[in-house]
Motif scaffolding. Structure first.
Motif, mmCIF file in Angstrom:
data_model
loop_
_atom_site.group_PDB
_atom_site.id
_atom_site.type_symbol
_atom_site.label_atom_id
_atom_site.label_comp_id
_atom_site.label_asym_id
_atom_site.label_seq_id
_atom_site.Cartn_x
_atom_site.Cartn_y
_atom_site.Cartn_z
ATOM 1 N N LEU A 16 0.830 -1.200 0.000
ATOM 2 C CA LEU A 16 0.000 0.000 0.000
ATOM 3 C C LEU A 16 0.864 1.248 0.000
ATOM 4 C CD1 LEU A 16 -2.406 -1.156 2.835
ATOM 5 C CD2 LEU A 16 -2.884 -1.183 0.392
ATOM 6 N N LEU A 17 0.366 2.300 -0.616
ATOM 7 C CA LEU A 17 1.014 3.608 -0.549
ATOM 8 C C LEU A 17 0.107 4.552 0.225
ATOM 9 C CD1 LEU A 17 2.393 4.035 -4.181
ATOM 10 C CD2 LEU A 17 3.613 3.292 -2.124
ATOM 11 N N TYR A 18 0.701 5.328 1.120
ATOM 12 C CA TYR A 18 -0.047 6.257 1.956
ATOM 13 C C TYR A 18 0.489 7.673 1.773
ATOM 14 C CZ TYR A 18 -2.119 2.446 4.707
ATOM 15 O OH TYR A 18 -2.833 1.351 5.126
ATOM 16 N N GLN A 19 -0.406 8.654 1.796
ATOM 17 C CA GLN A 19 0.011 10.057 1.796
ATOM 18 C C GLN A 19 0.844 10.352 3.042
ATOM 19 O OE1 GLN A 19 -0.345 12.224 -0.737
ATOM 20 N NE2 GLN A 19 -1.253 10.510 -1.850
ATOM 21 N N ASP A 20 0.459 9.759 4.166
ATOM 22 C CA ASP A 20 1.198 9.916 5.415
ATOM 23 C C ASP A 20 1.556 8.527 5.939
ATOM 24 O OD1 ASP A 20 2.246 10.463 7.929
ATOM 25 O OD2 ASP A 20 0.707 11.956 8.415
ATOM 26 N N ALA A 21 2.660 7.991 5.423
ATOM 27 C CA ALA A 21 3.067 6.625 5.772
ATOM 28 C C ALA A 21 3.384 6.491 7.254
ATOM 29 C CB ALA A 21 4.262 6.201 4.922
ATOM 30 N N PRO A 79 -9.217 2.618 -2.490
ATOM 31 C CA PRO A 79 -8.740 1.957 -1.282
ATOM 32 C C PRO A 79 -8.699 0.443 -1.487
ATOM 33 C CG PRO A 79 -10.867 3.023 -0.899
ATOM 34 C CD PRO A 79 -10.458 3.308 -2.308
ATOM 35 N N ALA A 80 -7.852 -0.198 -0.728
ATOM 36 C CA ALA A 80 -7.730 -1.654 -0.759
ATOM 37 C C ALA A 80 -8.545 -2.248 0.379
ATOM 38 C CB ALA A 80 -6.266 -2.056 -0.619
ATOM 39 N N GLY A 81 -8.904 -3.502 0.235
ATOM 40 C CA GLY A 81 -9.552 -4.251 1.300
ATOM 41 C C GLY A 81 -8.650 -5.409 1.687
ATOM 42 N N ILE A 82 -8.304 -5.498 2.958
ATOM 43 C CA ILE A 82 -7.361 -6.507 3.431
ATOM 44 C C ILE A 82 -8.000 -7.269 4.582
ATOM 45 C CG2 ILE A 82 -5.062 -6.863 4.424
ATOM 46 C CD1 ILE A 82 -4.393 -4.088 3.071
ATOM 47 N N TYR A 83 -7.829 -8.598 4.572
ATOM 48 C CA TYR A 83 -8.377 -9.465 5.617
ATOM 49 C C TYR A 83 -7.225 -9.992 6.463
ATOM 50 C CZ TYR A 83 -10.998 -13.110 7.967
ATOM 51 O OH TYR A 83 -11.597 -13.886 8.925
ATOM 52 N N VAL A 84 -7.374 -9.918 7.793
ATOM 53 C CA VAL A 84 -6.349 -10.373 8.722
ATOM 54 C C VAL A 84 -7.000 -11.313 9.734
ATOM 55 C CG1 VAL A 84 -4.630 -9.664 10.432
ATOM 56 C CG2 VAL A 84 -5.116 -8.185 8.469
ATOM 57 N N GLY A 124 -8.520 5.471 4.186
ATOM 58 C CA GLY A 124 -9.651 4.873 3.497
ATOM 59 C C GLY A 124 -9.560 3.400 3.168
ATOM 60 N N ASN A 125 -8.433 2.738 3.460
ATOM 61 C CA ASN A 125 -8.342 1.304 3.215
ATOM 62 C C ASN A 125 -9.226 0.561 4.201
ATOM 63 O OD1 ASN A 125 -6.231 1.260 1.096
ATOM 64 N ND2 ASN A 125 -5.037 2.224 2.726
ATOM 65 N N LEU A 126 -9.827 -0.517 3.756
ATOM 66 C CA LEU A 126 -10.720 -1.305 4.597
ATOM 67 C C LEU A 126 -9.976 -2.516 5.142
ATOM 68 C CD1 LEU A 126 -13.937 -1.206 2.419
ATOM 69 C CD2 LEU A 126 -13.267 0.309 4.293
#
Length: 141
Positions: A16-21, A79-84, A124-126
């Motif tokens: 993922l890339l973030y504006q504020d990593a 945004p991406a959706g990631i399952y953990v 905004g990533n889920l």
């Protein structure tokens, strides 16, 4: 079929890339329980690459806007959706809530046997955290 079998290292890792990593790293570690395992910065402090571990899974991230083929391909992406997978969904959700994470769907039992909840990170990533652990494909010996 994958060339890698019988390994504990993840063979699929979201990037993922973030504006504020830095804020993303802070939220993912404090609210969602990831552990930072690597951080590479430029001379000006831009996050070039970070690796955050959760169980035997990992997410890689960096600062948006640095240019390069990956950043160009990701521009305009949603945004991406990631399952953990987590063991105690309710405790995990409560930790995230206490740290100010936006909880979209509180912990709930699902028809397919999982208990999970849905959260949104600062950009905004889920993120779905649940007890369902996909077994993956059958691998022939």
């Amino acid at each position: 079929m994958s060339d890698i079998t019988n390994t504990t290292r993840p063979t699929v890792t979201p990037a993922l890339l973030y504006q504020d990593a830095r804020a993303a790293i802070a939220q993912l570690t404090t609210a969602f329980g990831f552990v930072q395992s690597a951080l590479y910065e430029s001379e000006d402090g831009t996050v070039l690459h970070a690796e955050l571990v959760h169980g035997n899974g990992m997410v890689m991230l960096g600062s948006a806007g640095r240019g390069g083929p990956f950043a160009e391909a990701m521009s305009g992406a949603g945004p991406a959706g990631i399952y953990v997978v987590v063991e105690d969904v309710d405790a995990h959700c409560e930790r995230a809530r206490r740290q100010g994470a936006e909880i979209l769907v509180p912990p709930a039992d699902q028809a397919y046997g999982s208990r999970d909840y849905l959260a949104r990170d600062l950009e905004g990533n889920l993120w779905t955290f649940g007890t369902y652990a996909p077994s993956g494909p059958e691998v022939a010996d």
